[in-house]
Write an enzyme that holds these catalytic residues in place. Structure first.
Site, PDB file in Angstrom:
ATOM      1  N   ASN A   1      -4.298  -2.284  -2.532  1.00 50.06           N
ATOM      2  CA  ASN A   1      -3.908  -2.969  -3.713  1.00 50.06           C
ATOM      3  C   ASN A   1      -2.160  -3.238  -3.512  1.00 50.06           C
ATOM      4  O   ASN A   1      -1.840  -4.420  -3.918  1.00 50.06           O
ATOM      5  CB  ASN A   1      -3.982  -1.742  -4.864  1.00 50.06           C
TER       6      ASN A   1
ATOM      7  N   GLN B   1       6.532  11.639  -8.757  1.00 52.52           N
ATOM      8  CA  GLN B   1       6.042  10.867 -10.042  1.00 52.52           C
ATOM      9  C   GLN B   1       7.062  11.442 -11.146  1.00 52.52           C
ATOM     10  O   GLN B   1       7.097  10.437 -11.951  1.00 52.52           O
ATOM     11  CB  GLN B   1       4.746  11.142 -10.458  1.00 52.52           C
TER      12      GLN B   1
ATOM     13  N   LYS C   1      -0.286  14.074 -10.983  1.00 54.65           N
ATOM     14  CA  LYS C   1      -0.797  13.478  -9.864  1.00 54.65           C
ATOM     15  C   LYS C   1      -2.156  14.288  -9.740  1.00 54.65           C
ATOM     16  O   LYS C   1      -2.404  15.572  -9.853  1.00 54.65           O
ATOM     17  CB  LYS C   1      -0.251  13.466  -8.563  1.00 54.65           C
TER      18      LYS C   1
ATOM     19  N   GLY D   1      -5.174   4.857 -10.832  1.00 56.43           N
ATOM     20  CA  GLY D   1      -5.401   4.765  -9.457  1.00 56.43           C
ATOM     21  C   GLY D   1      -4.415   5.217  -8.517  1.00 56.43           C
ATOM     22  O   GLY D   1      -3.225   5.351  -9.029  1.00 56.43           O
ATOM     23  N   ASP D   2      -4.739   5.235  -7.147  1.00 58.26           N
ATOM     24  CA  ASP D   2      -3.864   5.674  -6.203  1.00 58.26           C
ATOM     25  C   ASP D   2      -4.771   5.480  -5.008  1.00 58.26           C
ATOM     26  O   ASP D   2      -5.773   4.521  -4.900  1.00 58.26           O
ATOM     27  CB  ASP D   2      -3.192   6.973  -5.923  1.00 58.26           C
TER      28      ASP D   2
ATOM     29  N   THR E   1       2.270  -2.986  -8.774  1.00 57.56           N
ATOM     30  CA  THR E   1       3.038  -2.078  -7.893  1.00 57.56           C
ATOM     31  C   THR E   1       3.549  -3.287  -7.002  1.00 57.56           C
ATOM     32  O   THR E   1       4.757  -3.077  -6.413  1.00 57.56           O
ATOM     33  CB  THR E   1       1.952  -1.334  -7.329  1.00 57.56           C
TER      34      THR E   1
ATOM     35  N   LYS F   1       1.476  11.728 -16.367  1.00 54.87           N
ATOM     36  CA  LYS F   1       1.113  10.348 -15.957  1.00 54.87           C
ATOM     37  C   LYS F   1       1.303  10.251 -14.357  1.00 54.87           C
ATOM     38  O   LYS F   1       2.289  10.317 -13.783  1.00 54.87           O
ATOM     39  CB  LYS F   1       2.004   9.468 -16.521  1.00 54.87           C
TER      40      LYS F   1
ATOM     41  N   SER G   1       1.337   0.589 -16.094  1.00 50.93           N
ATOM     42  CA  SER G   1       0.217   1.710 -16.857  1.00 50.93           C
ATOM     43  C   SER G   1       0.912   2.217 -18.240  1.00 50.93           C
ATOM     44  O   SER G   1      -0.004   1.977 -19.149  1.00 50.93           O
ATOM     45  CB  SER G   1      -0.008   2.755 -15.879  1.00 50.93           C
TER      46      SER G   1
HETATM   47  P1  NDP Z   1      -5.308   1.461  -1.426  1.00 48.52           P
HETATM   48  O1  NDP Z   1      -6.371   2.276  -1.187  1.00 48.52           O
HETATM   49  O2  NDP Z   1      -5.859   0.120  -2.109  1.00 48.52           O
HETATM   50  O3  NDP Z   1      -4.859   1.155   0.057  1.00 48.52           O
HETATM   51  C1  NDP Z   1      -4.401   1.935   1.062  1.00 48.52           C
HETATM   52  C2  NDP Z   1      -4.013   1.027   2.218  1.00 48.52           C
HETATM   53  O4  NDP Z   1      -3.423   1.927   3.159  1.00 48.52           O
HETATM   54  C3  NDP Z   1      -5.288   0.659   3.123  1.00 48.52           C
HETATM   55  O5  NDP Z   1      -5.171  -0.549   3.784  1.00 48.52           O
HETATM   56  C4  NDP Z   1      -5.525   1.975   3.942  1.00 48.52           C
HETATM   57  O6  NDP Z   1      -6.421   1.851   5.289  1.00 48.52           O
HETATM   58  C5  NDP Z   1      -4.143   2.422   4.466  1.00 48.52           C
HETATM   59  N1  NDP Z   1      -4.007   3.932   4.477  1.00 48.52           N
HETATM   60  C6  NDP Z   1      -4.188   4.523   3.691  1.00 48.52           C
HETATM   61  N2  NDP Z   1      -4.273   5.939   4.119  1.00 48.52           N
HETATM   62  C7  NDP Z   1      -3.861   5.758   5.397  1.00 48.52           C
HETATM   63  C8  NDP Z   1      -3.523   6.586   6.406  1.00 48.52           C
HETATM   64  N3  NDP Z   1      -3.671   7.935   6.413  1.00 48.52           N
HETATM   65  N4  NDP Z   1      -3.186   6.078   7.462  1.00 48.52           N
HETATM   66  C9  NDP Z   1      -3.208   4.685   7.948  1.00 48.52           C
HETATM   67  N5  NDP Z   1      -3.451   3.897   6.910  1.00 48.52           N
HETATM   68  C10 NDP Z   1      -3.813   4.317   5.689  1.00 48.52           C
HETATM   69  O7  NDP Z   1      -3.987   2.155  -1.967  1.00 48.52           O
HETATM   70  P2  NDP Z   1      -2.930   1.581  -2.704  1.00 48.52           P
HETATM   71  O8  NDP Z   1      -2.552   0.171  -2.138  1.00 48.52           O
HETATM   72  O9  NDP Z   1      -3.122   1.650  -4.148  1.00 48.52           O
HETATM   73  O10 NDP Z   1      -1.679   2.650  -2.242  1.00 48.52           O
HETATM   74  C11 NDP Z   1      -1.007   2.703  -0.930  1.00 48.52           C
HETATM   75  C12 NDP Z   1       0.231   3.524  -1.215  1.00 48.52           C
HETATM   76  O11 NDP Z   1       1.120   2.921  -2.482  1.00 48.52           O
HETATM   77  C13 NDP Z   1       0.114   4.785  -1.316  1.00 48.52           C
HETATM   78  O12 NDP Z   1       1.212   5.556  -0.895  1.00 48.52           O
HETATM   79  C14 NDP Z   1      -0.049   5.140  -2.996  1.00 48.52           C
HETATM   80  O13 NDP Z   1       0.349   6.362  -3.369  1.00 48.52           O
HETATM   81  C15 NDP Z   1       1.367   4.046  -3.271  1.00 48.52           C
HETATM   82  N6  NDP Z   1       1.387   3.595  -4.582  1.00 48.52           N
HETATM   83  C16 NDP Z   1       0.268   3.086  -5.071  1.00 48.52           C
HETATM   84  C17 NDP Z   1       0.329   2.397  -6.563  1.00 48.52           C
HETATM   85  C18 NDP Z   1      -0.783   1.831  -7.268  1.00 48.52           C
HETATM   86  O14 NDP Z   1      -0.562   1.397  -8.348  1.00 48.52           O
HETATM   87  N7  NDP Z   1      -1.958   1.568  -6.591  1.00 48.52           N
HETATM   88  C19 NDP Z   1       1.611   2.882  -7.357  1.00 48.52           C
HETATM   89  C20 NDP Z   1       2.594   3.328  -6.428  1.00 48.52           C
HETATM   90  C21 NDP Z   1       2.389   3.697  -5.228  1.00 48.52           C
HETATM   91  P3  NDP Z   1      -7.805   2.038   5.190  1.00 48.52           P
HETATM   92  O15 NDP Z   1      -8.526   1.339   4.100  1.00 48.52           O
HETATM   93  O16 NDP Z   1      -8.187   1.884   6.507  1.00 48.52           O
HETATM   94  O17 NDP Z   1      -7.811   3.496   4.709  1.00 48.52           O
HETATM   95  O1  2IT Z   2       2.142   6.382  -7.483  1.00 49.59           O
HETATM   96  C1  2IT Z   2       1.783   5.864  -8.439  1.00 49.59           C
HETATM   97  O2  2IT Z   2       3.015   5.451  -9.125  1.00 49.59           O
HETATM   98  C2  2IT Z   2       0.626   5.509  -8.852  1.00 49.59           C
HETATM   99  N1  2IT Z   2      -0.430   5.696  -7.915  1.00 49.59           N
HETATM  100  C3  2IT Z   2       0.217   4.607 -10.152  1.00 49.59           C
HETATM  101  C4  2IT Z   2       0.298   5.613 -11.338  1.00 49.59           C
HETATM  102  C5  2IT Z   2      -0.032   5.234 -12.407  1.00 49.59           C
HETATM  103  O3  2IT Z   2      -0.505   6.211 -13.546  1.00 49.59           O
HETATM  104  O4  2IT Z   2      -0.391   4.151 -12.832  1.00 49.59           O
END
Ligand code: NDP
Ligand code: 2IT
Length: 482
Positions: free
Chosen positions: A277, A147, A162, A201-202, A246, A126, A414
């Site tokens: 997100n 993860q 992943k 998603g991520d 999250t 997952k 999830s």
């Molecule tokens: P999104 O794509 O929704 O948003 C990502 C944000 O981070 C955007 O503002 C983006 O800016 C910025 N960003 C991404 N890459 C870079 C980079 N290389 N340098 C600078 N800014 C960057 O992703 P999420 O919010 O879903 O994910 C954010 C983090 O949280 C990640 O590390 C992800 O692995 C982690 N995560 C997410 C979960 C989820 O449920 N979505 C669960 C657990 C962890 P820009 O738009 O300009 O690229």
């Molecule tokens: O990093 C994370 O935990 C996620 N991107 C969410 C993974 C999931 O299966 O909901």
């Protein structure tokens, strides 16, 4: 550094004296055993580094976990016997595939797709899919490795995996994103399934992408197996709270750490990197609980709004219009935009929430945060803090909520989505939100207990690694050598 576990040595020594056994001989044997266990970590790490020399992010993640496991390995020779460290750091399966698709100008584009099925010992693999140009196998492996422990901490039956692609959704039309997702799923579908591997998603993968991916999966399989993906839309089996989970979970966790230290989140000043997100819903929940979020970022720079960031504007700009964060100032003239996303950490705050990507807070940023009096850092992103910065922050008594624990709310919701799909039923928002909160509180309790038990005091970084590791390691041992 003393590698001897004094407790074990004393107990074993008394046992020897009791039975008038040659204490000297026995004691030397025990010392050798303990030293052997300690060199086991170093030897395993050496092999893992050699085997993964092109994947620095993965090595960073492994070193961070192994650092916490020293007293665990010292106390549990069975982990050494089972060679658990080398096994846990080697993915069960890694899949790399070609993703050809046609852009709006009818040109054929090719991307690379990945799925790493890291550890399935406590449940189906997952973990999310990341679409970003920086994605390569090392990023997918580090995320898959993290993860394993995060999913174990959630207390739910999910293994670690992943995936993703170096595809960049930025600037692409909906039709291009759809064609890419369809091509990606044509290959991925043969490797996943509700009881096999359940992506979500991520970065770069949200509701739009999950919809296109699921549509293609259903078409190819000819079955409504909707628990094959999570983060789905509410019309076809998605779960309430998954979108918010999250960010909300992160704030519940930070609140719990503050409470444990007799502090309150109310009136605290927060700075949050990212505006996707995780950042959006962390902002919403933090403000709901009385904190003030004054800055958010994207990869181009950051917004500082002394009046407090307006979540509705973030949602409109980022979730609906997919625009740059710099446009925020058009709606809120008191706010300013500054280029350079890492400069956000120059802003003085009580709570820092890195919610963008890995290695956001290095030693320089950590020093600035400490000098500015930061109280707590909650990792919404995966591995947003370098190992050097982690050490510095802990040495300086900053409360550090590690990603494996603090952002586990997303994958937990999830797993709750999978449960609802299995029973073909949907729970209310309130019910899921309260389950989420309990999960976050339990993770904190278990990490705090493990940290205490293994001699780290109140260190949630170490505690989360240990608690997450032990369950998976025990499951692996019980299931034999594989
Ligand atoms: P999104 O794509 O929704 O948003 C990502 C944000 O981070 C955007 O503002 C983006 O800016 C910025 N960003 C991404 N890459 C870079 C980079 N290389 N340098 C600078 N800014 C960057 O992703 P999420 O919010 O879903 O994910 C954010 C983090 O949280 C990640 O590390 C992800 O692995 C982690 N995560 C997410 C979960 C989820 O449920 N979505 C669960 C657990 C962890 P820009 O738009 O300009 O690229
Ligand atoms: O990093 C994370 O935990 C996620 N991107 C969410 C993974 C999931 O299966 O909901």
């Amino acid at each position: 550094m003393c590698y001897y576990n004094k407790e074990v040595l004393i107990t074993k020594t008394l046992f020897c004296v009791d039975r008038q056994i040659d204490t000297e001989v026995k004691l030397n044997k025990i010392k050798k055993e303990v030293l052997f266990n300690m060199s086991y970590i170093q030897d395993s790490l050496k092999k893992i580094k050699q085997r993964n020399s092109s994947d620095p992010e993965f090595i960073q993640a492994v070193e961070e976990v192994f650092e916490s496991l020293k007293p665990v390995i010292e106390k549990h020779p069975e982990y050494v016997e089972a060679n658990i460290l080398e096994r846990i750091a080697e993915p069960e399966r890694q899949i790399i595939f070609r993703v050809p698709w046609v852009d709006d100008d009818r040109k054929i584009q090719v991307n690379r797709g990945f799925r790493v099925q890291f550890n399935g010992s406590i449940g189906p693999y997952k973990g999310g899919l990341r679409f970003h140009p920086s994605v390569y196998i090392g990023i997918v492996k580090f995320l898959g490795f993290e993860q394993i422990f995060k999913n174990s901490l959630s207390g739910l039956p999910i293994g670690g995996g992943k995936g993703g692609s170096d595809f960049n959704p930025k600037g692409k039309s909906d039709a291009e994103v759809m064609r890419f997702c369809q091509s990606f799923m044509i290959e991925l579908q043969r490797h996943i399934g509700p009881d096999v591997d359940v992506p979500a998603g991520d970065i770069g993968v949200g509701g739009r992408e999950i919809g296109f991916l699921y549509g293609q999966y259903r078409r190819v399989r000819g079955a409504f197996e909707n628990s094959v993906l999570t983060g789905k839309g509410l019309t076809y089996g998605g779960s309430l709270v998954r979108t918010e989970a999250t960010g909300y979970g992160l704030i519940y966790f930070v609140e719990e750490m503050l409470k444990h230290n007799k502090l309150d989140i109310k009136d605290k000043v927060c700075v949050i990197s990212g505006s996707g997100n995780v950042a959006i819903y962390a902002t919403e929940k933090a403000q709901e609980l009385g904190a003030k979020v004054i800055a958010v970022s994207d990869s181009s720079g950051y917004i500082h709004d002394p009046d407090g960031i307006k979540v509705e504007t973030l949602q409109k700009l980022k979730e609906v219009e997919r625009k740059r964060i710099s446009e925020y100032v058009k709606y809120h003239p008191n706010a300013t935009f500054t280029e350079g996303w890492k400069n956000i950490w120059n802003i003085k705050c009580d709570i820092a929430l890195p919610c963008a990507t890995e290695n956001d807070i290095g030693i320089e940023e950590a020093k600035i945060l400490v000098a500015n009096g930061v109280i707590v850092i909650g990792e919404g992103a995966n591995m947003p803090t370098t190992n050097e910065a982690i050490k510095y922050l802990l040495d300086n008594k900053v409360l550090l909520a590690p990603a494996k624990a603090a952002n586990a709310g997303g994958v937990s919701a999830s797993a709750l989505e999978m449960s609802q799909n299995s029973i073909r039923y949907s729970w209310t928002f309130e019910k899921i939100d309260s389950k989420l909160k309990n999960i976050m509180i339990n993770i904190h309790t278990n990490a705090a207990k493990a940290s205490e038990e293994y001699g780290f005091g109140y260190n949630i970084v170490a505690g989360a690694n240990i608690a997450g590791f032990k369950k998976v390691a025990d499951a692996m041992i019980e299931q034999g050598i594989y």
